[in-house]
Write an enzyme that holds these catalytic residues in place. Structure first.
Site, PDB file in Angstrom:
ATOM      1  N   LYS A  93       0.916  -0.994   0.116  1.00 30.78           N
ATOM      2  CA  LYS A  93      -0.277  -0.041   0.083  1.00 30.78           C
ATOM      3  C   LYS A  93       1.010   1.568  -0.623  1.00 30.78           C
ATOM      4  CE  LYS A  93      -2.630  -2.680   3.512  1.00 30.78           C
ATOM      5  NZ  LYS A  93      -2.803  -2.207   4.726  1.00 30.78           N
ATOM      6  N   GLY A  94       1.954   0.623  -0.202  1.00 36.91           N
ATOM      7  CA  GLY A  94       3.401   1.908   0.466  1.00 36.91           C
ATOM      8  C   GLY A  94       3.305   3.264  -0.325  1.00 36.91           C
ATOM      9  N   ASP A 129       7.169   2.464  -3.178  1.00 34.68           N
ATOM     10  CA  ASP A 129       7.620   3.821  -2.108  1.00 34.68           C
ATOM     11  C   ASP A 129       9.006   3.839  -2.383  1.00 34.68           C
ATOM     12  OD1 ASP A 129       7.894   1.984  -0.348  1.00 34.68           O
ATOM     13  OD2 ASP A 129       6.176   2.436   0.858  1.00 34.68           O
ATOM     14  N   ASP A 184      14.515  -0.792   0.174  1.00 37.96           N
ATOM     15  CA  ASP A 184      15.384  -0.944   1.116  1.00 37.96           C
ATOM     16  C   ASP A 184      16.617  -2.128   0.755  1.00 37.96           C
ATOM     17  OD1 ASP A 184      16.558  -1.566   3.563  1.00 37.96           O
ATOM     18  OD2 ASP A 184      14.117  -2.386   4.217  1.00 37.96           O
ATOM     19  N   LYS A 214      16.654   3.839  -0.022  1.00 34.73           N
ATOM     20  CA  LYS A 214      17.776   3.647   1.125  1.00 34.73           C
ATOM     21  C   LYS A 214      19.527   4.123   1.346  1.00 34.73           C
ATOM     22  CE  LYS A 214      15.085   3.518   4.454  1.00 34.73           C
ATOM     23  NZ  LYS A 214      14.520   1.971   6.207  1.00 34.73           N
ATOM     24  N   ASP A 256       4.868   3.208   6.428  1.00 35.69           N
ATOM     25  CA  ASP A 256       4.381   3.074   7.407  1.00 35.69           C
ATOM     26  C   ASP A 256       4.751   2.772   8.585  1.00 35.69           C
ATOM     27  OD1 ASP A 256       4.521   0.771   5.915  1.00 35.69           O
ATOM     28  OD2 ASP A 256       3.055  -0.053   7.806  1.00 35.69           O
ATOM     29  N   ARG A 312       0.694   6.042   7.286  1.00 36.75           N
ATOM     30  CA  ARG A 312       0.557   6.375   6.139  1.00 36.75           C
ATOM     31  C   ARG A 312       0.446   7.875   5.383  1.00 36.75           C
ATOM     32  NH1 ARG A 312       2.417   1.307   3.513  1.00 36.75           N
ATOM     33  NH2 ARG A 312       1.337  -0.292   4.713  1.00 36.75           N
TER      34      ARG A 312
HETATM   35  P1  IMP Z   1      13.125  -4.204  -0.208  1.00 35.08           P
HETATM   36  O1  IMP Z   1      13.485  -3.416  -0.668  1.00 35.08           O
HETATM   37  O2  IMP Z   1      12.497  -5.169  -0.191  1.00 35.08           O
HETATM   38  O3  IMP Z   1      13.768  -4.518   1.350  1.00 35.08           O
HETATM   39  O4  IMP Z   1      11.575  -4.167   0.685  1.00 35.08           O
HETATM   40  C1  IMP Z   1      10.935  -2.461   0.312  1.00 35.08           C
HETATM   41  C2  IMP Z   1       9.595  -2.630   1.375  1.00 35.08           C
HETATM   42  O5  IMP Z   1      10.169  -2.228   2.677  1.00 35.08           O
HETATM   43  C3  IMP Z   1       9.084  -1.278   0.676  1.00 35.08           C
HETATM   44  O6  IMP Z   1       8.638  -0.929  -0.207  1.00 35.08           O
HETATM   45  C4  IMP Z   1       8.428  -0.381   2.361  1.00 35.08           C
HETATM   46  O7  IMP Z   1       6.849  -1.099   2.534  1.00 35.08           O
HETATM   47  C5  IMP Z   1       9.665  -1.396   3.857  1.00 35.08           C
HETATM   48  N1  IMP Z   1      10.597  -0.165   3.607  1.00 35.08           N
HETATM   49  C6  IMP Z   1      11.546  -0.525   3.805  1.00 35.08           C
HETATM   50  N2  IMP Z   1      12.239   0.659   3.840  1.00 35.08           N
HETATM   51  C7  IMP Z   1      10.869   1.739   5.389  1.00 35.08           C
HETATM   52  C8  IMP Z   1      10.941   2.778   5.963  1.00 35.08           C
HETATM   53  O8  IMP Z   1      12.275   2.935   6.757  1.00 35.08           O
HETATM   54  N3  IMP Z   1       9.701   2.857   6.482  1.00 35.08           N
HETATM   55  C9  IMP Z   1       8.512   2.342   6.184  1.00 35.08           C
HETATM   56  N4  IMP Z   1       8.540   0.788   5.173  1.00 35.08           N
HETATM   57  C10 IMP Z   1      10.185   0.870   5.033  1.00 35.08           C
HETATM   58 MG    MG Z   2       5.922  -1.466   0.261  1.00 32.61          MG
END
Ligand code: IMP
Ligand code: MG
Length: 176
Positions: free
Chosen positions: A42-43, A96, A99, A127, A155, A161
């Site tokens: 939902k981000g 969104d 990470d 990030k 969130d 959100r």
């Molecule tokens: P990754 O890149 O697969 O590790 O995951 C990314 C997801 O983790 C994003 O779509 C967000 O939903 C969540 N996420 C990562 N960092 C944050 C943060 O600082 N705040 C809120 N959600 C985050």
């Molecule tokens: Mg997400």
């Protein structure tokens, strides 16, 4: 709610500027094309809604829901429910934040396997951290320090959100 925020990183004006910059790049690249924009719920909601309004090409809107959980060995990305038909389509995948990069990497791979003609990726925030996964993101709004952010779609336990800005949560909130 606002008292839980330690520091605002991007206020509404900052976010608007970032979105204008992204829309310019994307409009330039998709001139004359009819891609489908797929948002990861939902981000992506506030971000995608503001971004697509600035597109000046023909675009279809789709969504997917993903969830990731910590397993015993590694984190797996799961798709929940609806998967749009992307055969022979140019896809703009919108999330969104990156990470670890695992979500975007896995979904990009899946969409290409499903016959998408092309898959470009777009995130509001990236990030700054050492990343094990190699991933080339086509459109990045802004880079941020490795802090946990909330607001404007981001969130913590499904809250915050709806904040119109992006900020860092106070540590006390995690420790509650
Ligand atoms: P990754 O890149 O697969 O590790 O995951 C990314 C997801 O983790 C994003 O779509 C967000 O939903 C969540 N996420 C990562 N960092 C944050 C943060 O600082 N705040 C809120 N959600 C985050
Ligand atoms: Mg997400």
């Amino acid at each position: 709610m606002n008292e839980d925020i330690k520091r605002v990183i991007f206020n509404e004006k900052d976010i608007e500027k970032i979105i204008d910059k992204l829309a310019k790049e994307i409009n330039n690249d998709y001139k004359g094309q009819s891609p489908v924009a797929i948002g990861l719920l939902k981000g992506c909601l506030p971000f995608m809604s503001d971004l697509v309004k600035k597109f000046d090409f023909d675009v279809k809107i789709e969504y997917m829901r993903t969830s990731s959980y910590v397993g015993t060995e590694s984190r797996d990305v799961k798709i929940i429910g609806h998967v749009p038909d992307v055969k022979d389509m140019d896809v703009l995948l919108i999330d969104d934040i990156i990470d670890s990069g695992k979500t975007l990497k896995e979904i990009q791979k899946l969409l290409l396997n499903m016959g998408a003609k092309s898959v470009r990726t777009c995130v509001l925030l990236d990030k700054i951290l050492p990343r094990k996964i190699e991933l080339n993101v086509d459109y990045v709004g802004s880079r941020v320090e490795n802090e946990f952010v909330v607001g404007y779609g981001f969130d913590y336990n499904e809250s915050y959100r709806n904040l119109p800005f992006i900020g860092v949560l106070r540590e006390e909130v995690y420790k509650k």
